[in-house]
Design a protein around this motif. Structure first.
Motif, short mmCIF file in Angstrom:
data_model
loop_
_atom_site.label_atom_id
_atom_site.label_comp_id
_atom_site.label_asym_id
_atom_site.label_seq_id
_atom_site.Cartn_x
_atom_site.Cartn_y
_atom_site.Cartn_z
N ILE A 91 0.84 -1.21 0.00
CA ILE A 91 0.00 0.00 0.00
C ILE A 91 0.87 1.25 0.00
O ILE A 91 0.53 2.27 -0.63
N PHE A 92 2.03 1.20 0.68
CA PHE A 92 2.91 2.36 0.71
C PHE A 92 3.44 2.70 -0.68
O PHE A 92 3.76 3.86 -0.97
N VAL A 93 3.54 1.68 -1.54
CA VAL A 93 4.08 1.89 -2.89
C VAL A 93 3.05 2.55 -3.79
O VAL A 93 3.38 3.40 -4.61
N VAL A 94 1.78 2.17 -3.64
CA VAL A 94 0.75 2.59 -4.60
C VAL A 94 -0.02 3.83 -4.18
O VAL A 94 -0.78 4.38 -4.98
N SER A 95 0.16 4.31 -2.96
CA SER A 95 -0.64 5.45 -2.52
C SER A 95 0.10 6.29 -1.47
O SER A 95 0.84 5.75 -0.66
N GLU A 96 -0.14 7.62 -1.51
CA GLU A 96 0.33 8.52 -0.47
C GLU A 96 -0.84 9.18 0.25
O GLU A 96 -0.68 10.16 0.98
N SER A 97 -2.05 8.63 0.06
CA SER A 97 -3.23 9.11 0.76
C SER A 97 -3.09 8.87 2.25
O SER A 97 -2.66 7.80 2.69
N THR A 98 -3.48 9.86 3.04
CA THR A 98 -3.40 9.73 4.49
C THR A 98 -4.21 8.53 4.98
O THR A 98 -3.77 7.77 5.84
N VAL A 99 -5.40 8.36 4.40
CA VAL A 99 -6.27 7.25 4.80
C VAL A 99 -5.63 5.92 4.45
O VAL A 99 -5.58 5.00 5.27
N HIS A 100 -5.12 5.80 3.23
CA HIS A 100 -4.50 4.54 2.79
C HIS A 100 -3.25 4.21 3.62
O HIS A 100 -3.04 3.06 4.00
N LEU A 101 -2.45 5.23 3.89
CA LEU A 101 -1.25 5.00 4.69
C LEU A 101 -1.62 4.59 6.11
O LEU A 101 -0.96 3.73 6.72
N SER A 102 -2.68 5.20 6.64
CA SER A 102 -3.14 4.82 7.98
C SER A 102 -3.60 3.37 8.01
O SER A 102 -3.30 2.63 8.95
N VAL A 103 -4.33 2.97 6.96
CA VAL A 103 -4.80 1.58 6.87
C VAL A 103 -3.62 0.62 6.80
O VAL A 103 -3.60 -0.42 7.47
N ALA A 104 -2.61 0.98 6.00
CA ALA A 104 -1.43 0.12 5.88
C ALA A 104 -0.74 -0.03 7.24
O ALA A 104 -0.37 -1.14 7.65
N CYS A 105 -0.57 1.08 7.95
CA CYS A 105 0.07 1.03 9.27
C CYS A 105 -0.75 0.19 10.24
O CYS A 105 -0.21 -0.59 11.03
N MET A 106 -2.07 0.33 10.19
CA MET A 106 -2.94 -0.42 11.08
C MET A 106 -2.89 -1.92 10.80
O MET A 106 -2.90 -2.74 11.70
N LEU A 107 -2.80 -2.28 9.51
CA LEU A 107 -2.68 -3.70 9.15
C LEU A 107 -1.39 -4.30 9.71
O LEU A 107 -1.37 -5.44 10.20
N ILE A 108 -0.29 -3.53 9.61
CA ILE A 108 0.99 -4.01 10.13
C ILE A 108 0.89 -4.29 11.62
O ILE A 108 1.28 -5.37 12.10
N TRP A 109 0.34 -3.35 12.36
CA TRP A 109 0.31 -3.51 13.81
C TRP A 109 -0.78 -4.46 14.28
O TRP A 109 -0.63 -5.11 15.30
N CYS A 110 -1.87 -4.56 13.53
CA CYS A 110 -2.88 -5.56 13.87
C CYS A 110 -2.30 -6.96 13.69
O CYS A 110 -2.49 -7.85 14.53
N GLY A 111 -1.57 -7.16 12.60
CA GLY A 111 -0.91 -8.44 12.37
C GLY A 111 0.06 -8.78 13.47
O GLY A 111 0.11 -9.92 13.95
N SER A 112 0.83 -7.78 13.90
CA SER A 112 1.76 -8.00 15.01
C SER A 112 1.01 -8.32 16.30
O SER A 112 1.42 -9.19 17.07
N GLY A 113 -0.10 -7.62 16.52
CA GLY A 113 -0.89 -7.86 17.73
C GLY A 113 -1.43 -9.27 17.81
O GLY A 113 -1.55 -9.83 18.91
N ILE A 114 -1.75 -9.86 16.67
CA ILE A 114 -2.22 -11.25 16.64
C ILE A 114 -1.06 -12.22 16.78
O ILE A 114 -1.11 -13.19 17.55
N TYR A 115 0.02 -11.96 16.06
CA TYR A 115 1.12 -12.92 15.96
C TYR A 115 1.91 -13.07 17.25
O TYR A 115 2.17 -14.18 17.72
N VAL A 116 2.31 -11.95 17.85
CA VAL A 116 3.24 -12.00 18.98
C VAL A 116 2.68 -12.74 20.19
O VAL A 116 3.35 -13.62 20.76
N PRO A 117 1.44 -12.43 20.66
CA PRO A 117 0.94 -13.17 21.83
C PRO A 117 0.82 -14.67 21.60
O PRO A 117 1.10 -15.47 22.49
N ILE A 118 0.41 -15.05 20.38
CA ILE A 118 0.26 -16.48 20.10
C ILE A 118 1.63 -17.15 20.06
O ILE A 118 1.82 -18.25 20.60
N ALA A 119 2.61 -16.50 19.44
CA ALA A 119 3.96 -17.07 19.39
C ALA A 119 4.53 -17.23 20.80
O ALA A 119 5.10 -18.28 21.14
#
Length: 393
Positions: A91-119
Protein backbone atom coordinates in the motif's frame (compact mmCIF):
# COMPACT_ATOMS: atom_id res chain seq x y z
CA UNK A 1 0.96 -29.83 21.88
CA UNK A 2 2.02 -33.01 20.08
CA UNK A 3 5.15 -35.11 20.59
CA UNK A 4 8.50 -33.60 21.59
CA UNK A 5 10.06 -33.55 18.13
CA UNK A 6 6.98 -31.92 16.60
CA UNK A 7 6.92 -29.25 19.28
CA UNK A 8 10.63 -28.52 18.84
CA UNK A 9 10.31 -28.32 15.06
CA UNK A 10 7.32 -26.01 15.25
CA UNK A 11 9.01 -23.89 17.91
CA UNK A 12 12.12 -23.58 15.74
CA UNK A 13 10.00 -22.50 12.76
CA UNK A 14 8.31 -19.89 14.94
CA UNK A 15 11.71 -18.59 16.06
CA UNK A 16 12.90 -18.38 12.44
CA UNK A 17 9.76 -16.63 11.22
CA UNK A 18 9.95 -14.28 14.20
CA UNK A 19 13.46 -13.33 13.09
CA UNK A 20 12.46 -12.87 9.43
CA UNK A 21 9.28 -10.97 10.20
CA UNK A 22 11.11 -8.53 12.45
CA UNK A 23 13.81 -8.08 9.83
CA UNK A 24 11.07 -7.25 7.33
CA UNK A 25 9.29 -4.86 9.67
CA UNK A 26 12.48 -3.06 10.64
CA UNK A 27 13.46 -2.44 7.06
CA UNK A 28 10.64 0.10 7.22
CA UNK A 29 9.95 1.07 10.85
CA UNK A 30 13.14 3.15 11.40
CA UNK A 31 12.24 5.45 8.49
CA UNK A 32 8.45 5.25 8.79
CA UNK A 33 7.90 8.45 10.81
CA UNK A 34 10.37 10.35 8.62
CA UNK A 35 8.73 8.93 5.46
CA UNK A 36 5.28 10.01 6.59
CA UNK A 37 6.49 13.54 7.38
CA UNK A 38 8.92 14.19 4.52
CA UNK A 39 7.64 12.07 1.62
CA UNK A 40 3.92 11.79 2.34
CA UNK A 41 3.82 15.37 3.64
CA UNK A 42 1.99 14.69 6.91
CA UNK A 43 2.42 16.96 9.91
CA UNK A 44 3.98 15.67 13.13
CA UNK A 45 0.55 15.92 14.80
CA UNK A 46 -1.06 13.81 12.06
CA UNK A 47 1.76 11.25 12.26
CA UNK A 48 1.13 11.05 15.99
CA UNK A 49 -2.52 10.30 15.21
CA UNK A 50 -1.48 7.65 12.67
CA UNK A 51 0.76 6.04 15.28
CA UNK A 52 -2.12 6.14 17.75
CA UNK A 53 -4.34 4.34 15.21
CA UNK A 54 -1.59 1.75 14.83
CA UNK A 55 -1.71 1.18 18.58
CA UNK A 56 -5.50 0.76 18.43
CA UNK A 57 -5.10 -1.80 15.64
CA UNK A 58 -2.47 -3.68 17.64
CA UNK A 59 -4.84 -3.69 20.60
CA UNK A 60 -7.59 -5.16 18.43
CA UNK A 61 -5.18 -7.82 17.18
CA UNK A 62 -4.15 -8.68 20.72
CA UNK A 63 -7.80 -9.04 21.74
CA UNK A 64 -8.35 -11.42 18.84
CA UNK A 65 -5.22 -13.48 19.56
CA UNK A 66 -6.69 -15.40 22.51
CA UNK A 67 -10.00 -16.39 20.86
CA UNK A 68 -8.22 -17.34 17.62
CA UNK A 69 -5.69 -19.52 19.45
CA UNK A 70 -8.41 -21.26 21.49
CA UNK A 71 -11.00 -21.64 18.72
CA UNK A 72 -9.19 -22.30 15.43
CA UNK A 73 -5.69 -22.99 16.71
CA UNK A 74 -2.38 -21.14 17.02
CA UNK A 75 -1.22 -22.11 13.52
CA UNK A 76 -4.13 -20.26 11.91
CA UNK A 77 -3.55 -17.31 14.21
CA UNK A 78 0.11 -17.09 13.25
CA UNK A 79 -0.86 -17.27 9.54
CA UNK A 80 -3.40 -14.47 9.90
CA UNK A 81 -0.87 -12.25 11.66
CA UNK A 82 1.63 -12.79 8.85
CA UNK A 83 -0.89 -12.43 5.99
CA UNK A 84 -2.07 -9.02 7.20
CA UNK A 85 1.47 -7.71 6.90
CA UNK A 86 1.94 -9.24 3.45
CA UNK A 87 -1.03 -7.12 2.38
CA UNK A 88 0.09 -3.95 4.16
CA UNK A 89 3.50 -2.99 2.77
CA UNK A 90 2.51 -2.72 -0.95
CA UNK A 91 0.00 0.00 0.00
CA UNK A 92 2.91 2.36 0.71
CA UNK A 93 4.08 1.89 -2.89
CA UNK A 94 0.75 2.59 -4.60
CA UNK A 95 -0.64 5.45 -2.52
CA UNK A 96 0.33 8.52 -0.47
CA UNK A 97 -3.23 9.11 0.76
CA UNK A 98 -3.40 9.73 4.49
CA UNK A 99 -6.27 7.25 4.80
CA UNK A 100 -4.50 4.54 2.79
CA UNK A 101 -1.25 5.00 4.69
CA UNK A 102 -3.14 4.82 7.98
CA UNK A 103 -4.80 1.58 6.87
CA UNK A 104 -1.43 0.12 5.88
CA UNK A 105 0.07 1.03 9.27
CA UNK A 106 -2.94 -0.42 11.08
CA UNK A 107 -2.68 -3.70 9.15
CA UNK A 108 0.99 -4.01 10.13
CA UNK A 109 0.31 -3.51 13.81
CA UNK A 110 -2.88 -5.56 13.87
CA UNK A 111 -0.91 -8.44 12.37
CA UNK A 112 1.76 -8.00 15.01
CA UNK A 113 -0.89 -7.86 17.73
CA UNK A 114 -2.22 -11.25 16.64
CA UNK A 115 1.12 -12.92 15.96
CA UNK A 116 3.24 -12.00 18.98
CA UNK A 117 0.94 -13.17 21.83
CA UNK A 118 0.26 -16.48 20.10
CA UNK A 119 3.96 -17.07 19.39
CA UNK A 120 4.85 -16.32 23.03
CA UNK A 121 2.01 -18.56 24.25
CA UNK A 122 3.18 -21.51 22.17
CA UNK A 123 6.77 -21.17 23.34
CA UNK A 124 5.73 -20.67 26.99
CA UNK A 125 3.46 -23.72 26.90
CA UNK A 126 6.36 -25.86 25.68
CA UNK A 127 8.70 -24.86 28.55
CA UNK A 128 8.10 -25.59 32.28
CA UNK A 129 7.82 -22.53 34.58
CA UNK A 130 10.97 -21.21 36.25
CA UNK A 131 14.40 -20.09 35.09
CA UNK A 132 14.22 -22.20 31.91
CA UNK A 133 11.02 -20.48 30.80
CA UNK A 134 12.54 -17.07 31.57
CA UNK A 135 15.62 -17.96 29.53
CA UNK A 136 13.51 -19.28 26.65
CA UNK A 137 11.37 -16.15 26.60
CA UNK A 138 14.63 -14.16 26.64
CA UNK A 139 15.84 -16.30 23.71
CA UNK A 140 12.66 -15.43 21.79
CA UNK A 141 13.29 -11.76 22.51
CA UNK A 142 16.90 -12.13 21.35
CA UNK A 143 15.87 -13.87 18.14
CA UNK A 144 13.17 -11.26 17.53
CA UNK A 145 15.62 -8.45 18.07
CA UNK A 146 18.27 -10.10 15.90
CA UNK A 147 15.75 -9.44 13.13
CA UNK A 148 15.44 -5.89 14.39
CA UNK A 149 19.25 -5.58 14.12
CA UNK A 150 19.39 -6.84 10.54
CA UNK A 151 16.55 -4.65 9.28
CA UNK A 152 18.13 -1.23 9.91
CA UNK A 153 21.50 -2.35 8.49
CA UNK A 154 19.86 -3.28 5.21
CA UNK A 155 17.66 -0.20 5.38
CA UNK A 156 20.65 2.16 5.55
CA UNK A 157 22.19 0.59 2.43
CA UNK A 158 18.93 0.58 0.49
CA UNK A 159 18.07 4.20 1.32
CA UNK A 160 21.52 5.32 0.20
CA UNK A 161 21.50 3.40 -3.10
CA UNK A 162 17.85 2.93 -3.97
CA UNK A 163 14.52 4.17 -2.57
CA UNK A 164 11.84 3.54 0.04
CA UNK A 165 9.89 1.57 -2.57
CA UNK A 166 12.56 -1.14 -2.51
CA UNK A 167 12.21 -1.34 1.27
CA UNK A 168 8.46 -1.85 1.06
CA UNK A 169 8.71 -4.61 -1.55
CA UNK A 170 11.52 -6.31 0.36
CA UNK A 171 9.41 -6.35 3.52
CA UNK A 172 6.52 -7.84 1.54
CA UNK A 173 8.78 -10.61 0.24
CA UNK A 174 10.08 -11.52 3.71
CA UNK A 175 6.58 -11.78 5.16
CA UNK A 176 5.52 -13.93 2.20
CA UNK A 177 8.39 -16.32 3.03
CA UNK A 178 7.25 -16.41 6.66
CA UNK A 179 3.68 -17.14 5.63
CA UNK A 180 4.77 -20.07 3.46
CA UNK A 181 7.03 -21.39 6.25
CA UNK A 182 4.10 -21.35 8.64
CA UNK A 183 2.48 -24.23 6.72
CA UNK A 184 5.10 -26.56 8.25
CA UNK A 185 4.07 -25.62 11.79
CA UNK A 186 2.12 -28.41 13.54
CA UNK A 187 0.41 -27.24 16.72
CA UNK A 188 -2.68 -28.20 18.68
CA UNK A 189 -5.09 -25.65 20.12
CA UNK A 190 -3.91 -23.86 23.25
CA UNK A 191 -5.97 -25.26 26.09
CA UNK A 192 -9.71 -25.75 26.31
CA UNK A 193 -11.98 -24.08 23.78
CA UNK A 194 -13.59 -21.08 25.48
CA UNK A 195 -16.92 -19.41 24.82
CA UNK A 196 -16.95 -15.62 24.67
CA UNK A 197 -18.41 -15.48 28.18
CA UNK A 198 -15.75 -17.81 29.57
CA UNK A 199 -13.05 -15.88 27.74
CA UNK A 200 -14.18 -12.60 29.33
CA UNK A 201 -14.50 -14.30 32.74
CA UNK A 202 -10.97 -15.69 32.41
CA UNK A 203 -9.66 -12.26 31.46
CA UNK A 204 -11.35 -10.68 34.48
CA UNK A 205 -9.97 -13.39 36.77
CA UNK A 206 -6.43 -12.55 35.67
CA UNK A 207 -6.90 -8.93 36.79
CA UNK A 208 -7.57 -10.20 40.33
CA UNK A 209 -4.23 -11.95 40.67
CA UNK A 210 -1.93 -10.43 43.37
CA UNK A 211 0.63 -9.03 40.91
CA UNK A 212 -1.94 -7.82 38.38
CA UNK A 213 -2.06 -4.14 39.44
CA UNK A 214 1.70 -3.78 39.30
CA UNK A 215 1.80 -5.56 35.95
CA UNK A 216 -1.00 -3.45 34.44
CA UNK A 217 0.59 -0.20 35.60
CA UNK A 218 4.03 -1.10 34.29
CA UNK A 219 2.83 -2.31 30.89
CA UNK A 220 0.82 0.85 30.24
CA UNK A 221 3.55 3.19 31.48
CA UNK A 222 6.40 1.44 29.65
CA UNK A 223 4.63 1.43 26.29
CA UNK A 224 3.62 5.07 26.71
CA UNK A 225 7.24 6.04 27.43
CA UNK A 226 8.67 3.81 24.70
CA UNK A 227 7.01 6.11 22.17
CA UNK A 228 9.99 8.35 22.91
CA UNK A 229 12.15 5.79 21.10
CA UNK A 230 9.73 4.66 18.42
CA UNK A 231 8.37 8.04 17.30
CA UNK A 232 10.35 10.93 18.77
CA UNK A 233 13.99 9.81 18.54
CA UNK A 234 13.84 9.13 14.77
CA UNK A 235 12.28 12.54 14.06
CA UNK A 236 14.49 14.42 16.53
CA UNK A 237 17.64 12.57 15.47
CA UNK A 238 16.96 13.23 11.80
CA UNK A 239 16.37 16.94 12.47
CA UNK A 240 19.09 17.64 15.05
CA UNK A 241 21.79 14.97 14.74
CA UNK A 242 22.18 13.15 11.41
CA UNK A 243 20.16 11.99 8.40
CA UNK A 244 21.01 8.39 9.31
CA UNK A 245 20.28 8.83 13.03
CA UNK A 246 16.94 6.93 12.84
CA UNK A 247 18.59 3.83 11.38
CA UNK A 248 21.54 4.10 13.76
CA UNK A 249 19.15 4.35 16.72
CA UNK A 250 17.33 1.17 15.73
CA UNK A 251 20.61 -0.60 14.95
CA UNK A 252 22.09 0.18 18.37
CA UNK A 253 18.82 -0.75 20.05
CA UNK A 254 18.56 -4.04 18.20
CA UNK A 255 22.14 -5.06 19.03
CA UNK A 256 21.56 -4.45 22.72
CA UNK A 257 18.22 -6.22 22.87
CA UNK A 258 19.78 -9.23 21.15
CA UNK A 259 22.84 -9.49 23.39
CA UNK A 260 21.62 -8.32 26.80
CA UNK A 261 18.46 -10.45 27.49
CA UNK A 262 20.20 -13.82 27.71
CA UNK A 263 22.88 -12.33 29.95
CA UNK A 264 20.42 -10.85 32.45
CA UNK A 265 17.45 -13.26 32.23
CA UNK A 266 18.46 -15.17 35.36
CA UNK A 267 18.89 -11.97 37.36
CA UNK A 268 15.57 -10.61 36.13
CA UNK A 269 13.84 -13.86 37.12
CA UNK A 270 15.30 -13.71 40.65
CA UNK A 271 15.04 -9.96 41.27
CA UNK A 272 12.21 -8.36 43.19
CA UNK A 273 9.53 -7.08 40.85
CA UNK A 274 9.35 -3.50 42.13
CA UNK A 275 13.12 -3.00 42.12
CA UNK A 276 13.50 -4.39 38.62
CA UNK A 277 10.62 -2.38 37.16
CA UNK A 278 11.69 0.84 38.94
CA UNK A 279 15.21 0.45 37.54
CA UNK A 280 13.89 -0.03 34.00
CA UNK A 281 11.62 3.03 34.09
CA UNK A 282 14.33 5.15 35.72
CA UNK A 283 16.64 4.39 32.81
CA UNK A 284 14.07 5.98 30.48
CA UNK A 285 14.37 9.19 32.49
CA UNK A 286 18.18 9.04 32.22
CA UNK A 287 17.79 8.56 28.47
CA UNK A 288 15.74 11.76 28.23
CA UNK A 289 18.32 13.75 30.18
CA UNK A 290 21.05 12.48 27.84
CA UNK A 291 19.01 13.39 24.75
CA UNK A 292 18.83 17.00 25.98
CA UNK A 293 22.55 17.34 25.15
CA UNK A 294 22.58 15.41 21.84
CA UNK A 295 22.01 18.16 19.22
CA UNK A 296 24.76 17.71 16.64
CA UNK A 297 26.38 15.01 18.78
CA UNK A 298 25.84 11.52 17.38
CA UNK A 299 27.79 9.90 20.24
CA UNK A 300 25.56 11.50 22.89
CA UNK A 301 22.50 10.51 20.87
CA UNK A 302 23.70 6.89 20.87
CA UNK A 303 24.21 6.96 24.66
CA UNK A 304 20.60 8.06 25.06
CA UNK A 305 19.51 5.18 22.83
CA UNK A 306 21.58 2.77 24.94
CA UNK A 307 19.82 3.84 28.15
CA UNK A 308 16.33 3.37 26.73
CA UNK A 309 17.33 0.08 25.08
CA UNK A 310 18.55 -1.41 28.37
CA UNK A 311 15.31 -0.22 29.94
CA UNK A 312 13.41 -2.06 27.21
CA UNK A 313 15.28 -5.30 27.90
CA UNK A 314 14.69 -5.20 31.66
CA UNK A 315 11.03 -4.28 31.41
CA UNK A 316 9.97 -6.60 28.58
CA UNK A 317 11.62 -9.70 30.05
CA UNK A 318 10.28 -8.96 33.54
CA UNK A 319 6.78 -8.29 32.17
CA UNK A 320 6.85 -11.59 30.26
CA UNK A 321 8.03 -13.48 33.36
CA UNK A 322 5.30 -11.99 35.55
CA UNK A 323 2.63 -12.50 32.87
CA UNK A 324 3.53 -16.16 32.36
CA UNK A 325 3.47 -16.73 36.14
CA UNK A 326 0.09 -15.04 36.54
CA UNK A 327 -1.47 -16.81 33.55
CA UNK A 328 -1.28 -20.46 34.58
CA UNK A 329 -2.99 -22.33 31.73
CA UNK A 330 -4.39 -19.13 30.17
CA UNK A 331 -1.18 -18.09 28.41
CA UNK A 332 -2.69 -16.74 25.19
CA UNK A 333 -5.22 -14.70 27.17
CA UNK A 334 -2.53 -13.30 29.45
CA UNK A 335 -0.18 -12.31 26.63
CA UNK A 336 -3.12 -10.98 24.61
CA UNK A 337 -4.14 -8.80 27.56
CA UNK A 338 -0.56 -7.54 27.85
CA UNK A 339 -0.76 -6.58 24.17
CA UNK A 340 -4.00 -4.66 24.73
CA UNK A 341 -2.60 -2.80 27.73
CA UNK A 342 0.60 -2.05 25.84
CA UNK A 343 -1.25 -0.53 22.91
CA UNK A 344 -3.42 1.49 25.28
CA UNK A 345 -0.20 2.91 26.71
CA UNK A 346 1.12 3.55 23.21
CA UNK A 347 -2.03 5.48 22.27
CA UNK A 348 -1.57 7.73 25.30
CA UNK A 349 2.15 8.10 24.65
CA UNK A 350 1.73 8.93 20.98
CA UNK A 351 -0.80 11.66 21.70
CA UNK A 352 1.18 13.05 24.65
CA UNK A 353 4.66 13.11 23.15
CA UNK A 354 3.74 14.03 19.56
CA UNK A 355 1.76 16.98 20.94
CA UNK A 356 4.59 17.95 23.27
CA UNK A 357 7.12 17.72 20.43
CA UNK A 358 4.98 20.04 18.31
CA UNK A 359 4.49 22.49 21.18
CA UNK A 360 8.22 22.66 21.91
CA UNK A 361 9.02 22.94 18.18
CA UNK A 362 11.45 20.00 18.40
CA UNK A 363 13.65 21.89 20.86
CA UNK A 364 15.83 20.27 23.59
CA UNK A 365 13.43 21.41 26.35
CA UNK A 366 11.19 18.56 25.16
CA UNK A 367 13.58 16.08 26.74
CA UNK A 368 13.65 17.79 30.14
CA UNK A 369 9.86 17.73 30.32
CA UNK A 370 9.72 14.12 29.12
CA UNK A 371 12.43 13.08 31.58
CA UNK A 372 10.43 14.59 34.42
CA UNK A 373 7.34 12.65 33.33
CA UNK A 374 9.36 9.41 33.15
CA UNK A 375 10.85 9.97 36.62
CA UNK A 376 7.44 10.54 38.20
CA UNK A 377 6.04 7.41 36.54
CA UNK A 378 9.05 5.37 37.70
CA UNK A 379 8.34 6.28 41.31
CA UNK A 380 4.74 5.22 40.70
CA UNK A 381 5.96 1.60 40.65
CA UNK A 382 6.90 1.96 44.30
CA UNK A 383 3.41 3.06 45.37
CA UNK A 384 1.20 0.64 43.42
CA UNK A 385 -0.55 -1.45 46.06
CA UNK A 386 -0.06 -5.22 46.18
CA UNK A 387 -2.10 -7.38 48.60
CA UNK A 388 -0.33 -7.99 51.87
CA UNK A 389 1.31 -11.36 52.24
CA UNK A 390 2.07 -11.56 48.53
CA UNK A 391 5.63 -12.67 47.89
CA UNK A 392 7.11 -10.48 45.23
CA UNK A 393 9.62 -12.44 43.20
Amino acid sequence: MGDGSTVRRSANIILITTFLSNAGSYLVIPILAVYLVQTAGLSVAVVGAVYASMAVAQSAGSLLAGPIAHHIGPKAGLAIGLALRVMAFPIFVVSESTVHLSVACMLIWCGSGIYVPIAKSVLSAAIPPGNQRAKYLALRNSVANAGVAVGPIISIGVVRHSSETTLFWSATALFAVCLVSNFWVVLDKLGTRLSLGNYIASLVSLTKMPQAKLLIYTVIVFHALFVLFQLVMPIYGNAKVSATAPQIAYLVNSILVVVVPLAVAGWIQRSRDRLCLFLGLSLVAFSCVTMFFCAGQLGVFVVGVIFISIAEVILIVKIDVIASAVAGSLLSISFGAIGVLGTLGAVVGNQLFSGLLSQTNTQPIFWIISGGIAAVLAFGVLVVKVPRGTQMS
